[in-house]
Design a protein around this motif. Sequence first.
Motif, PDB file in Angstrom:
ATOM      1  N   VAL A 216      12.385  16.470  53.999  1.00 22.95           N
ATOM      2  CA  VAL A 216      11.205  16.864  54.773  1.00 22.95           C
ATOM      3  C   VAL A 216      10.087  15.840  54.567  1.00 22.95           C
ATOM      4  N   ALA A 217       9.883  15.408  53.326  1.00 22.26           N
ATOM      5  CA  ALA A 217       8.864  14.388  53.051  1.00 22.26           C
ATOM      6  C   ALA A 217       9.198  13.088  53.778  1.00 22.26           C
ATOM      7  N   GLY A 218      10.473  12.699  53.766  1.00 23.47           N
ATOM      8  CA  GLY A 218      10.891  11.492  54.468  1.00 23.47           C
ATOM      9  C   GLY A 218      10.659  11.590  55.971  1.00 23.47           C
ATOM     10  N   ALA A 219      10.972  12.755  56.553  1.00 21.01           N
ATOM     11  CA  ALA A 219      10.749  12.949  57.991  1.00 21.01           C
ATOM     12  C   ALA A 219       9.259  12.920  58.308  1.00 21.01           C
ATOM     13  N   ALA A 220       8.445  13.490  57.429  1.00 23.80           N
ATOM     14  CA  ALA A 220       6.995  13.483  57.651  1.00 23.80           C
ATOM     15  C   ALA A 220       6.441  12.057  57.604  1.00 23.80           C
ATOM     16  N   VAL A 221       6.875  11.278  56.620  1.00 24.21           N
ATOM     17  CA  VAL A 221       6.413   9.883  56.517  1.00 24.21           C
ATOM     18  C   VAL A 221       6.861   9.092  57.746  1.00 24.21           C
ATOM     19  N   ALA A 222       8.124   9.267  58.144  1.00 20.37           N
ATOM     20  CA  ALA A 222       8.619   8.560  59.325  1.00 20.37           C
ATOM     21  C   ALA A 222       7.837   8.958  60.569  1.00 20.37           C
ATOM     22  N   THR A 223       7.508  10.240  60.693  1.00 22.21           N
ATOM     23  CA  THR A 223       6.743  10.711  61.848  1.00 22.21           C
ATOM     24  C   THR A 223       5.358  10.085  61.884  1.00 22.21           C
ATOM     25  N   VAL A 224       4.707  10.027  60.739  1.00 19.77           N
ATOM     26  CA  VAL A 224       3.375   9.406  60.672  1.00 19.77           C
ATOM     27  C   VAL A 224       3.465   7.928  61.052  1.00 19.77           C
ATOM     28  N   LEU A 225       4.439   7.218  60.502  1.00 19.20           N
ATOM     29  CA  LEU A 225       4.587   5.790  60.821  1.00 19.20           C
ATOM     30  C   LEU A 225       4.889   5.575  62.300  1.00 19.20           C
TER      31      LEU A 225
ATOM     32  N   ARG B  47      15.531  16.170  63.256  1.00 15.98           N
ATOM     33  CA  ARG B  47      16.880  16.728  63.416  1.00 15.98           C
ATOM     34  C   ARG B  47      17.670  16.546  62.126  1.00 15.98           C
ATOM     35  N   ALA B  48      17.564  15.368  61.510  1.00 15.32           N
ATOM     36  CA  ALA B  48      18.262  15.124  60.240  1.00 15.32           C
ATOM     37  C   ALA B  48      17.737  16.059  59.148  1.00 15.32           C
ATOM     38  N   ALA B  49      16.415  16.235  59.092  1.00 11.52           N
ATOM     39  CA  ALA B  49      15.840  17.155  58.099  1.00 11.52           C
ATOM     40  C   ALA B  49      16.275  18.589  58.381  1.00 11.52           C
ATOM     41  N   GLY B  50      16.371  18.960  59.657  1.00 12.31           N
ATOM     42  CA  GLY B  50      16.813  20.306  60.015  1.00 12.31           C
ATOM     43  C   GLY B  50      18.259  20.567  59.640  1.00 12.31           C
ATOM     44  N   ILE B  51      19.124  19.591  59.890  1.00  8.24           N
ATOM     45  CA  ILE B  51      20.532  19.740  59.509  1.00  8.24           C
ATOM     46  C   ILE B  51      20.648  19.844  57.998  1.00  8.24           C
ATOM     47  N   HIS B  52      19.915  19.004  57.282  1.00  7.64           N
ATOM     48  CA  HIS B  52      19.930  19.079  55.824  1.00  7.64           C
ATOM     49  C   HIS B  52      19.392  20.437  55.362  1.00  7.64           C
ATOM     50  N   GLY B  53      18.371  20.950  56.036  1.00 14.01           N
ATOM     51  CA  GLY B  53      17.832  22.261  55.706  1.00 14.01           C
ATOM     52  C   GLY B  53      18.853  23.370  55.902  1.00 14.01           C
ATOM     53  N   LEU B  54      19.653  23.285  56.965  1.00 11.24           N
ATOM     54  CA  LEU B  54      20.691  24.294  57.186  1.00 11.24           C
ATOM     55  C   LEU B  54      21.752  24.245  56.091  1.00 11.24           C
ATOM     56  N   VAL B  55      22.104  23.045  55.672  1.00 17.97           N
ATOM     57  CA  VAL B  55      23.070  22.914  54.574  1.00 17.97           C
ATOM     58  C   VAL B  55      22.481  23.501  53.298  1.00 17.97           C
ATOM     59  N   ALA B  56      21.219  23.192  53.000  1.00 15.81           N
ATOM     60  CA  ALA B  56      20.572  23.740  51.801  1.00 15.81           C
ATOM     61  C   ALA B  56      20.471  25.260  51.893  1.00 15.81           C
ATOM     62  N   LEU B  57      20.156  25.766  53.069  1.00 18.19           N
ATOM     63  CA  LEU B  57      20.050  27.210  53.263  1.00 18.19           C
ATOM     64  C   LEU B  57      21.393  27.904  53.060  1.00 18.19           C
TER      65      LEU B  57
END
Length: 192
Positions: A122-131, A157-167
């Motif tokens: 999630v942090a990586g997706a947030a940083v990428a979004t800001v950049l 999408r990558a963070a969401g898929i990872h979130g589903l796996v974690a969930l």
Amino acid sequence: MIVALIAACEIGFWVLLAAGLACRYVLRMPRTGLVLLLCEPLLELVLLVATALDLRNGAEPNWTHGLAALYIGYTVGHGHRTVKWLDGHAAHRFGGAPPPPKPPRYGMARARHEGKVWLGSVAGAAVATVLLQLAIWYVDDPSRVTSLESWRYVAWRAAGIHGLVALSYLVWPRKPEGGKDTVPAREESVRR
């Protein structure tokens, strides 16, 4: 050029990591090793500056600029954890430290672990979004930034898929062989 720079940054990350750990534990030069490990964020800074210069010089925003933002985001989100994990293994193998604890394998402890790793995504997706948003504002031409906009969705999408796996570890917690909910004694001692 940007793709080659991304590859160079990835190779540089592993070279600096290996050199830093070798200096710390094999050559017994902990300060030199620490300096090498602290140089790793400079690689991402170089990539960021090179990408900005490429856009400033009139390059058409494309997938390479989006990939650079995702790479920087991933490194911010997961780089520290990766370095810490490898440092623990190097300290054990070459420095005489106790073995680093393994991640829990079962139950809620595993679900918590997977949740923490997901927060890095999630942090990586947030940083990428800001950049990517900064690049979109920098280019300031809606007809030229569709590629950059699409990379924001790739990051989430990558963070969401990872979130589903974690969930899934929370919803369907893995149980030790034998089907008991208890954590084996060996894992309980590692967590302490």
